[in-house]
Design a protein around this motif. Structure first.
Motif, PDB file in Angstrom:
ATOM      1  N   ARG A   9       0.980  -1.390   0.090  1.00 20.23           N
ATOM      2  CA  ARG A   9      -0.139  -0.190   0.145  1.00 20.23           C
ATOM      3  C   ARG A   9       1.026   0.705   0.508  1.00 20.23           C
ATOM      4  O   ARG A   9       0.547   2.417  -0.316  1.00 20.23           O
ATOM      5  CB  ARG A   9      -1.364   0.010   0.760  1.00 20.23           C
ATOM      6  CG  ARG A   9      -0.384  -0.135   2.688  1.00 20.23           C
ATOM      7  CD  ARG A   9      -1.884  -0.103   3.378  1.00 20.23           C
ATOM      8  NE  ARG A   9      -1.174   0.177   4.717  1.00 20.23           N
ATOM      9  CZ  ARG A   9      -1.092   0.787   5.373  1.00 20.23           C
ATOM     10  NH1 ARG A   9      -1.480   2.402   4.937  1.00 20.23           N
ATOM     11  NH2 ARG A   9      -0.773   1.876   6.669  1.00 20.23           N
ATOM     12  N   TYR A  31       5.192   5.811  -2.905  1.00 19.65           N
ATOM     13  CA  TYR A  31       4.681   6.516  -1.802  1.00 19.65           C
ATOM     14  C   TYR A  31       6.369   7.345  -1.124  1.00 19.65           C
ATOM     15  O   TYR A  31       7.306   6.908  -0.776  1.00 19.65           O
ATOM     16  CB  TYR A  31       4.038   6.361  -0.290  1.00 19.65           C
ATOM     17  CG  TYR A  31       3.128   6.832   0.660  1.00 19.65           C
ATOM     18  CD1 TYR A  31       2.366   8.305  -0.108  1.00 19.65           C
ATOM     19  CD2 TYR A  31       3.765   7.345   1.787  1.00 19.65           C
ATOM     20  CE1 TYR A  31       2.589   9.372   0.466  1.00 19.65           C
ATOM     21  CE2 TYR A  31       3.161   8.478   2.333  1.00 19.65           C
ATOM     22  CZ  TYR A  31       2.310  10.032   1.649  1.00 19.65           C
ATOM     23  OH  TYR A  31       1.891  10.259   2.829  1.00 19.65           O
ATOM     24  N   CYS A  78      -4.506   7.137   9.133  1.00 19.44           N
ATOM     25  CA  CYS A  78      -5.936   6.660   9.057  1.00 19.44           C
ATOM     26  C   CYS A  78      -6.325   4.994   9.797  1.00 19.44           C
ATOM     27  O   CYS A  78      -5.007   4.787  10.482  1.00 19.44           O
ATOM     28  CB  CYS A  78      -5.617   5.994   7.819  1.00 19.44           C
ATOM     29  SG  CYS A  78      -4.715   4.844   7.100  1.00 19.44           S
ATOM     30  N   CYS A 127       0.510   7.389   4.989  1.00 18.64           N
ATOM     31  CA  CYS A 127       0.909   6.336   3.618  1.00 18.64           C
ATOM     32  C   CYS A 127       0.175   7.484   2.310  1.00 18.64           C
ATOM     33  O   CYS A 127      -0.306   8.188   3.319  1.00 18.64           O
ATOM     34  CB  CYS A 127       0.422   5.582   3.897  1.00 18.64           C
ATOM     35  SG  CYS A 127      -2.272   5.378   4.566  1.00 18.64           S
ATOM     36  N   ALA A 138      -3.496   7.453   2.118  1.00 14.58           N
ATOM     37  CA  ALA A 138      -4.571   7.667   2.003  1.00 14.58           C
ATOM     38  C   ALA A 138      -4.249   8.580   3.316  1.00 14.58           C
ATOM     39  O   ALA A 138      -5.730   9.089   3.276  1.00 14.58           O
ATOM     40  CB  ALA A 138      -4.949   6.095   3.277  1.00 14.58           C
ATOM     41  N   CYS A 139      -3.506   8.913   4.561  1.00 11.19           N
ATOM     42  CA  CYS A 139      -3.321  10.622   5.940  1.00 11.19           C
ATOM     43  C   CYS A 139      -1.816  10.803   5.725  1.00 11.19           C
ATOM     44  O   CYS A 139      -2.403  11.977   6.221  1.00 11.19           O
ATOM     45  CB  CYS A 139      -4.067   8.649   6.548  1.00 11.19           C
ATOM     46  SG  CYS A 139      -1.950   8.196   7.185  1.00 11.19           S
ATOM     47  N   ARG A 160       1.064  14.869   1.052  1.00  8.52           N
ATOM     48  CA  ARG A 160       0.837  14.859  -1.120  1.00  8.52           C
ATOM     49  C   ARG A 160       2.214  15.725  -1.401  1.00  8.52           C
ATOM     50  O   ARG A 160       2.118  16.173  -1.261  1.00  8.52           O
ATOM     51  CB  ARG A 160      -0.241  15.621  -0.753  1.00  8.52           C
ATOM     52  CG  ARG A 160      -1.133  14.751  -2.754  1.00  8.52           C
ATOM     53  CD  ARG A 160      -1.949  14.853  -2.834  1.00  8.52           C
ATOM     54  NE  ARG A 160      -2.732  16.672  -2.760  1.00  8.52           N
ATOM     55  CZ  ARG A 160      -3.095  17.080  -3.773  1.00  8.52           C
ATOM     56  NH1 ARG A 160      -2.734  16.314  -4.838  1.00  8.52           N
ATOM     57  NH2 ARG A 160      -3.393  18.318  -3.453  1.00  8.52           N
TER      58      ARG A 160
END
Length: 762
Positions: free
Chosen positions: A123, A127, A160, A182, A184-185, A188
Motif C-alpha cells: 500500500r 509513496y 488512517c 501512507c 491515504a492519510c 501529498r
C-alpha cells in the motif's frame, strides 16, 4: 525459583524517535516481564517486574544491544517495590521537569521501507513519505519534546485506520513511529510551475520529464528546497549557475546508487561507509578521468561532492531518471536555504522551472552535511543534516549553561550544559538579515528543545561580527570574549577530549587578534582556558581590506612589495595582468590606509595562487587556495626553504617563500611543481615551528585547526612531518576545522574559565 523483583530504569541519550519504546516492549514481553515504558523530558523511563534473573537479563540486553539508531548516554536502574500488576504497556509521555532528552538527527530511508516502496502490491508502493521507527525525518520536523506526534509537523496529519493499527501493534516495524503515514492519510506531492500553479498529472513523472528536457526543478527535501538539474547536461548546469548567481563554486551531485558513484569517482571502503551511512552526507571523492559530468559542475576540480538518495522522494526521482543530478541548496548565492513553502516561489521562481513540493512543513532549515576522508577518518567540512542535533560529549562538564555565538563565516552556534555540547546546524555566512534571523531563531529553538538558558555567553573579539553584537546585547549573563584562533584550537581540543596544554597551529583566512591586527598564521601554546602566541607568519598589509580577499592579486602585490623591498620584477605575469591598478594598490599597501596588517596563512596562499597564475579574483571564499591545491603535482616532494627568525614570538618570513616561488617561476618551472613545493614548504614550517616550541616547553602534542587545514595535501604532509619528529597530532573528526567549529571552541573556553573561576573561589 527466582524471586520476583521490580526495577525502575531511566535511559538517557538519543532514545526518543529511534524505536526505543517498541524495542523495550518487545524485549520485556519476550522475557515474560511486566511493567511499563514511556517518554519523559529526560529520556525513556521504564518499570520492569518479574523473575530476578529475567530482570537482570533485560537490563544487560538494554546496555549491550540497544536499537540501531539509539545513542545511549547513561542507564540508571534501581529496585522498587513490586506491584503484581500483569502485562507490559507503553505509558503516556510524562512532562514537567527540566528537559534533558536528546533529539535524533534525520535518518536516511531504510532498506525495509525501500522494499515496500518498490513492491507494486504494497500500500506504500511509490509513496514519497514512507518511513518507520528506523528511518525518516526527526530533527527537521520536531517542534518540542517529548518526541511525540503532536510535537512535530506531522501533527496535522491524522492517521488512517491502517496506519493507526501499525502504530499500536507491538509486533509492527512502525510501532510508535511518530511520522508514520501512507497515501491515504499522509503528505501529498505536487508539481507547481514558477507561478505557483499546480501542473496536472503525476508530479514525479512531470519532474522527471522536465529534468530530462534540461530543465531546473526545485525539490523540497528534509531541511529545505534543493535545485536539481541533470549532472551530465552542460546547458542545464550552466543555466543553473547563471540563474543562481553561483559562478564557480562546485555543485554537489546525487547519484542513484553506489555503482553510479563508482563510475564517477574512486570510492574506497571508508568512503563507501560514509556514503551509505544513516546520515548520508555529501562526500568529497577523487574524480575519475573521463567521468561523465558536465564541466561546469565542478570546474577544474579533482574532487566531486557525491551523495546518495536519503529520502523516499530522492529514491523515486533518481530511480526514474537513472542518471546523476546536481542537487544544490535552494537559494540565491549567499542567502540561507529556502525551507518555508510560502518563500519558495518568491525566492526561487527566477531560478526553477518547476517545484516538486509537498505539504509536510519543515520546522528547521538544515543544509546537507559535507565530509571528506583523512587517513580513514571523517574530516567534516560542514556538519548539519544527519548529524545535528546529536550532542558532542565533552570530557569536562560545564558548571553553567554556555552559549558560544560563533564567528561570521560558515556560522554555527553551540549550547553546552553539563557534559554535552549541542553544536547547531550550518547557518551560513552571518552577513545579512536572513542569516542573522536564522541564527537567532535557531538559538531560541535549541533553548526550547533542550531546556537550556544560557548563563555564560562566549563571543569572538571582532567588534563588527553580528554574532558578537548579538552576544553583547544579552542581559543578565556573563560575557566571555574568546580570541578567534584560540577558539579554533579549543575546538580541536574539545573534538579530541584533550584539555591541554598543547602546541597549537591555527591557519585560516583571518581572525581578530589581541593586538588589533588580523591574525591567521598562528603558533600557540594553548589549553582550553588560555593561550600564548609563540610564533606567527610575518604580517603583510591587505590593500583595500575586504577587496584583498576578493582579489588575491592584491595580496600578491603586498607580499611581492615586501619580498623585493619595492623592486618587484616587472616581467611577472601577475604584474602585467594587473598593470592598470598595480601602483595604486602598492601605494595603498605602503600607506597603511585601508590596508590592515595580517599574519594570515590563507592570504599567503592567495598571493602565491595569483603569482603562479592560478587566479587573480575569486567568486567564492577560499577559491584561490583551493585551486592552488588542485594545481599541485602530488608526486613532487621538493620544498622551498623558510628559516624561522626571532623568538617569543618567532616569525615565519613569508618574503623568503615568495622569492623562492618567483625564482622558480622566472626559471620556467611548471606551476604545478611550484604549487607543490609551496605546500611542502608550509608543511615544513609547521613542523619546524612546533619543534621550536617543543624546545622551550617540552610539549609533544600538536593540535591543528583553521580553514587552511581543510587542504588535505597540506594537512597530510604536515602530519607526516610532525609524526616523523615524534609529535602526537590532533586533527578534527567531529566538527569542522573551519569557522563552523568556532562555536564549540568558544563554549569550551568559556566553560574552562568558569571551572577555574569556581575552583579559585571554592
Amino acid at each position: 525459583m527466582s524471586r520476583r523483583v521490580r526495577a525502575a530504569v531511566l535511559v538517557e541519550g538519543i532514545v526518543q524517535g529511534v524505536g526505543f519504546r517498541p524495542f523495550v516492549y518487545g524485549l520485556a514481553t519476550g522475557l515474560g516481564l511486566d511493567g511499563l515504558v514511556g517518554n519523559d523530558e529526560r529520556g525513556v523511563f521504564i518499570e520492569v517486574e518479574g523473575a530476578d534473573d529475567g530482570v537482570e537479563e533485560f537490563l544487560a540486553t538494554l546496555r549491550t544491544s540497544p536499537p540501531p539508531l539509539a545513542r545511549v548516554e547513561r542507564i540508571s536502574a534501581g529496585r522498587i517495590p513490586t506491584t503484581g500488576e500483569a502485562g507490559f504497556v507503553i505509558a503516556d509521555s510524562a512532562t514537567g521537569g527540566r528537559r534533558s532528552a536528546f533529539v535524533s538527527p534525520d535518518v536516511a530511508t531504510c532498506a525495509d521501507c525501500l522494499r515496500e516502496m518498490g513492491d507494486p502490491a504494497d500500500r506504500r508502493s511509490g509513496y514519497a513519505f514512507t518511513n518507520c521507527t528506523n528511518c525518516g525525518p526527526r530533527f527537521t520536523i520536531v517542534r518540542g519534546v517529548p518526541y511525540d506526534r503532536p510535537n512535530t509537523t506531522m501533527a496535522a496529519f491524522a492517521m488512517c485506520a491502517d496506519c493507526a493499527r501499525e502504530y499500536h501493534d507491538p509486533a509492527d516495524r512502525r510501532f510508535h513511529a511518530q511520522p508514520v503515514c501512507c497515501p491515504a492519510c499522509g503528505p501529498r506531492l505536487r508539481l507547481l510551475d514558477r507561478n505557483g500553479e499546480e501542473i496536472a498529472g503525476d508530479p514525479l513523472e512531470g519532474a522527471t520529464r522536465l529534468l530530462g528536457d534540461g530543465g531546473i526543478v526545485a525539490v523540497k527535501g528534509l531541511g529545505g528546497y534543493h535545485l536539481a538539474a541533470l549532472a551530465a547536461s552542460t546547458p542545464a548546469v550552466t543555466e543553473l549557475r547563471e540563474r543562481k548567481h553561483r559562478e564557480e563554486r562546485p555543485f554537489a551531485v546525487m547519484v542513484p546508487d553506489l555503482a553510479a558513484a563508482r563510475r564517477l569517482c574512486e570510492v574506497d571502503e571508508a568512503e563507501e561507509h560514509l556514503l551509505t551511512s544513516r546520515a548520508r552526507p555529501i562526500v568529497l571523492l577523487r574524480r575519475r578521468p573521463g567521468a561523465i559530468v558536465a564541466p561546469p559542475v565542478a570546474p577544474g576540480n579533482r574532487w566531486l561532492g557525491l551523495m546518495l538518495p536519503y529520502t523516499p522522494l530522492h529514491h523515486l526521482l533518481l530511480r526514474r531518471l537513472a542518471t546523476p543530478i546536481v542537487l544544490t541548496s535552494g537559494n540565491v548565492s549567499d542567502e540561507p536555504i529556502v525551507y518555508v513553502d510560502e518563500d519558495a516561489i518568491p525566492r526561487l521562481g527566477g531560478i526553477a522551472d518547476a517545484f516538486l513540493t509537498h505539504d509536510r512543513p519543515i520546522h528547521t532549515r538544515t543544509d546537507d552535511s559535507v565530509l571528506r576522508l583523512f587517513r580513514g577518518q571523517a574530516l567534516p567540512i560542514r556538519r548539519s543534516r544527519g548529524y545535528v542535533p546529536h550532542p558532542l560529549a565533552l570530557a569536562w562538564p560545564c558548571p553553567r549553561t554556555v552559549l558560544g555565538c560563533g564567528a561570521e563565516l560558515k556560522h554555527t552556534f553551540c549550547l553546552a550544559r553539563d557534559g554535552h555540547a549541542f553544536v547547531s546546524h550550518h547557518i551560513g555566512d552571518l552577513e545579512n538579515y536572513e542569516t542573522l534571523r536564522s541564527f537567532t531563531e535557531g538559538v531560541e529553538h535549541f533553548r526550547r528543545l533542550f531546556d537550556l538558558t544560557p548563563e555564560v555567553v562566549a563571543h569572538d573579539l571582532h567588534p563588527e561580527y553580528l554574532s558578537t553584537k548579538y552576544a553583547l546585547a544579552q542581559d543578565g549573563v556573563t560575557l566571555v570574549g574568546v580570541q578567534h584562533h584560540h577558539a579554533h584550537l579549543a575546538s580541536c581540543l574539545a573534538d579530541n577530549g584533550v584539555e591541554g596544554p598543547v602546541i597549537g597551529v591555527a591557519f585560516d583566512g583571518l581572525g581578530y587578534g589581541e593586538d588589533a591586527t588580523l591574525w591567521g598564521g598562528e603558533f600557540m601554546v594553548a589549553d582550553l582556558s588560555d593561550f600564548r602566541r609563540a610564533g606567527h607568519l610575518a604580517t603583510a598589509p591587505m590593500p583595500g581590506g575586504v577587496a584583498a580577499i576578493k582579489e588575491p592579486w592584491r595580496m600578491a602585490a603586498a607580499h611581492l612589495e615586501a619580498a623585493y623591498d619595492g623592486d618587484v620584477p616587472a616581467d611577472l605575469d601577475v604584474v602585467r595582468r594587473n598593470a592598470a591598478r598595480w601602483e595604486a594598490v602598492v601605494a595603498l599597501a605602503r600607506s597603511g590606509v585601508s590596508a590592515p596588517l595580517t599574519s594570515s596563512m590563507g592570504r599567503l596562499f592567495d598571493a602565491v595562487a595569483a603569482i603562479v597564475g592560478v587566479r587573480d579574483a575569486i567568486t567564492y571564499e577560499g577559491q584561490a587556495a583551493i585551486e592552488l591545491e588542485q594545481r599541485s603535482d602530488l608526486e613532487e616532494r621538493g620544498a622551498y626553504t623558510c628559516r624561522l627568525v626571532g623568538e617569543d614570538p618567532f616569525l615565519v618570513p613569508a618574503a623568503e617563500l615568495i622569492r623562492a616561488v618567483v625564482e622558480d617561476l622566472r626559471a620556467g618551472t611548471d606551476p604545478a611543481l611550484i604549487a607543490a613545493r609551496f605546500h611542502n614548504a608550509v608543511a615544513r614550517v609547521v613542523a619546524d615551528g612546533c619543534a621550536r616550541v617543543r624546545e622551550v616547553t617540552g610539549l609533544t602534542t600538536v593540535a591543528v585547526s583553521g580553514g587552511v587545514f581543510q587542504n588535505v595535501l597540506l594537512l597530510g604532509r604536515a602530519v607526516d612531518l610532525l609524526e616523523e619528529r615524534g609529535f602526537r597530532v590532533l586533527t578534527h573528526h567531529r566538527v569542522p576545522p573551519n569557522d563552523g567549529g568556532i562555536s564549540l571552541g568558544q563554549a569550551a573556553v568559556a566553560a574552562a574559565r568558569d571551572r577555574l573561576s569556581r575552583a579559585s573561589l571554592g
